[in-house]
Scaffold this active site. Structure first.
Site, short mmCIF file in Angstrom:
data_model
loop_
_atom_site.label_atom_id
_atom_site.label_comp_id
_atom_site.label_asym_id
_atom_site.label_seq_id
_atom_site.Cartn_x
_atom_site.Cartn_y
_atom_site.Cartn_z
N GLY A 35 -1.91 -3.08 -15.80
CA GLY A 35 -1.51 -2.40 -17.33
C GLY A 35 -0.79 -3.26 -18.01
O GLY A 35 -0.01 -4.43 -17.59
N GLU A 278 -1.92 1.45 -6.49
CA GLU A 278 -0.61 0.94 -5.50
C GLU A 278 -1.03 1.31 -4.25
O GLU A 278 -0.15 1.60 -3.38
CB GLU A 278 0.63 1.68 -6.22
#
Length: 349
Positions: A35, A278
């Site tokens: 990101g 994640e």
């Protein structure tokens, strides 16, 4: 986030210039999805396989400048850009990054735990697993984010159900609120309770992470496996449950729930990637399961375990013994927290 040790990006130390040479040697070594990388960031924290004195020392983190501060153009040796449209989460510019023999100073390596000295000598950390601390931290944050996202969806759906009237029960009588229907309550109230539970477990895992991180800083790594298992399992469970709950809230609002003006579609498409990033949830659950099986095996061999699996120590006294459900004692005091904890221990064992 699933197979970190398989990352192919390399950082080779050059003692002659005291620089690291970062390289993306294969197509599959190109960074994809970070990101802020697509259009915004001027620097990135890059995980790469460290090579020094002809040996690979595993994954380490480096601060890498990727764009010129004055012009925002990519630096020579850097290929960077946006990955394009996604399912949602359009406010985040997820990007890709390729490095072609890009040099950074030795000081750009994050050396809190491991160091590379000017001559290339490698100083080992207390544990190789300390490199994964950042991902453990993010997983703990996802638990709290699950609570917040599910809470928002529940608030919208329950408020809507309180003002929406549907289907008179008797001719001539006012249409009741759809929240008065038991089926609507059955959909939404358990989700509201779940949001509260996730809020408290989110606060718990945050405090636990900070406490164990403090112990790690003092050189005590004994609780690191438990922290990893706890954050992995809770990340998967809360994100899966919240994701399904947000969709249930959308459907509980009928056609209005499908309208973007309700707010629920944006909550869903923004939150749903947490089931993947994640650490993909199935892999996270398997890692927690491996920890539990290992703990059970230790107890079965006569060793004692601590922390969240200490209840397994009762196996040796046969207070908790794996058996068919029909053979278990009946819990009479259903409102007694101690009885409920015993029941959960029995089920977990």
């Amino acid at each position: 986030g699933t197979h970190l040790r398989g990352l192919e990006t390399t950082a080779t130390y050059d003692p002659a210039t005291q620089e690291f040479i970062l390289n993306s040697p294969t197509v599959t070594s190109i960074k994809w999805w970070p990101g802020g990388l697509g259009k915004t960031s001027n620097h990135a924290i890059v995980l790469a396989q460290l090579y020094t004195q002809g040996q690979c020392k595993g994954l380490h983190a480096f601060i890498v400048p990727i764009r010129q501060l004055g012009t925002h153009e990519p630096l020579p040796g850097i290929t960077v850009g946006d990955i394009g449209p996604k399912f949602g989460y359009d406010e985040m510019d997820n990007g890709y990054l390729k490095m072609d023999n890009f040099r950074i100073p030795r000081e750009n390596m994050l050396m809190k735990y491991a160091q590379v000295e000017p001559d290339g000598t490698y100083v080992k950390p207390l544990s190789d697993k300390l490199t994964y601390g950042t991902m453990v931290f993010i997983r703990s944050l996802i638990v709290g984010d699950s609570a917040r996202s599910l809470s928002r969806a529940c608030t919208i759906a329950i408020r809507y159900s309180a003002v929406r009237h549907q289907s008179e029960l008797k001719p001539g009588e006012p249409e009741p609120q759809i929240l008065d229907y038991q089926t609507q309550q059955y959909k939404l109230f358990p989700l509201l309770a779940t949001a509260y539970a996730f809020h408290f477990v989110g606060a718990y895992i945050k405090d636990t992470y900070q406490r164990i991180s403090g112990d790690i800083s003092e050189g005590d790594l004994s609780e690191l496996p438990e922290l990893h298992a706890l954050t992995a399992g809770l990340k998967a469970f809360t994100s899966w449950t919240a994701n399904a709950g947000i969709e249930e809230c959308r459907m509980a609002c009928g056609g209005h729930g499908y309208s973007r003006c309700s707010g629920i579609p944006d909550i869903y498409v923004t939150f749903t990637p947490s089931c993947t990033y994640e650490g993909e949830n199935t892999v996270m659950m398997l890692q927690t399961a491996r920890f539990l099986v290992k703990s059970y095996t230790q107890v079965s061999s006569g060793q004692r375990v601590t922390g969240m699996v200490s209840y397994l120590n009762d196996l040796s006294r046969q207070r908790i013994q794996p058996q068919h459900v029909a053979a278990r004692a009946v819990t009479v005091r259903i409102n007694d927290p101690i009885s409920l904890v015993d029941a959960y221990k029995a089920r977990a064992a």
